[in-house]
Scaffold this motif. Structure first.
Motif, PDB file in Angstrom:
ATOM      1  N   GLU A   1      -7.882  -6.360  -6.497  1.00  0.00           N
ATOM      2  CA  GLU A   1      -6.883  -6.304  -5.444  1.00  0.00           C
ATOM      3  C   GLU A   1      -5.818  -7.351  -5.713  1.00  0.00           C
ATOM      4  O   GLU A   1      -6.056  -8.345  -6.416  1.00  0.00           O
TER       5      GLU A   1
ATOM      6  N   ARG B   1      -2.142  -5.860   1.117  1.00  0.00           N
ATOM      7  CA  ARG B   1      -3.244  -5.755   0.159  1.00  0.00           C
ATOM      8  C   ARG B   1      -3.061  -4.493  -0.673  1.00  0.00           C
ATOM      9  O   ARG B   1      -2.978  -3.387  -0.123  1.00  0.00           O
TER      10      ARG B   1
ATOM     11  N   LEU C   1      -3.255  -9.594  -3.322  1.00  0.00           N
ATOM     12  CA  LEU C   1      -2.906  -9.999  -1.971  1.00  0.00           C
ATOM     13  C   LEU C   1      -1.495 -10.548  -2.012  1.00  0.00           C
ATOM     14  O   LEU C   1      -1.204 -11.479  -2.780  1.00  0.00           O
TER      15      LEU C   1
END
Length: 154
Positions: A136, A3, A138
């Protein structure tokens, strides 16, 4: 899965909501207009930080912060720059899969060919009616999933 937390345009204000969102990140990228060394120090207490200087980062502490950064995390090549108008490379030709920027204070995640352009928006003081936001990435093998998050702030 890895992450990568994305934050930009803090302008000296690191909100507790942004800090909470970034907890558990493997790496953090700051897209500029940081505002103070304290912001970078607080982020570094969570995860390794890569940051670029914004147009408002003119104080002596910011001299060590680069204008752009080529970052590799988990086999993913990212390029960070504050203002996309200053982009002087061809990201795809450089093997970059993600370009992280700031400056506009507008959250955006957009594919341009094979390159993801992402701006987490502004996590600092509210500007006009724009949201307070972070983002974010991933990473799951070769798959990159972006997520923009509007923060609920007091």
């Amino acid at each position: 899965m890895q992450r990568i937390g994305l934050i930009s345009d803090t302008h000296g204000l690191l909100r507790p909501e942004a800090l909470a969102f970034l907890q558990g990140c493997d790496h953090i990228v700051h897209g500029g207009d940081i505002g103070s060394q304290r912001i970078l120090d607080d982020l570094a207490a969570i995860a390794p930080v890569s940051a670029v200087r914004g147009n408002n980062d003119a104080a002596p502490w910011a001299e060590a912060v680069p204008d752009t950064a080529l970052i590799e995390v988990g086999g993913l090549r990212l390029y960070a720059i504050h203002d996309l108008a200053d982009l002087r490379i061809d990201p795809a030709a450089e093997g970059v899969r993600v370009v992280v920027s700031g400056h506009s204070h507008r959250p955006l995640a957009q594919m341009r060919g094979d390159v993801l352009y992402i701006n987490p928006g502004s996590a600092g003081p509210r500007r006009f009616r724009l949201p307070i936001a972070v983002a974010e990435l991933l990473l799951d093998g070769a798959t990159v999933t972006p997520r923009l998050v509007e923060l609920t702030v007091a």
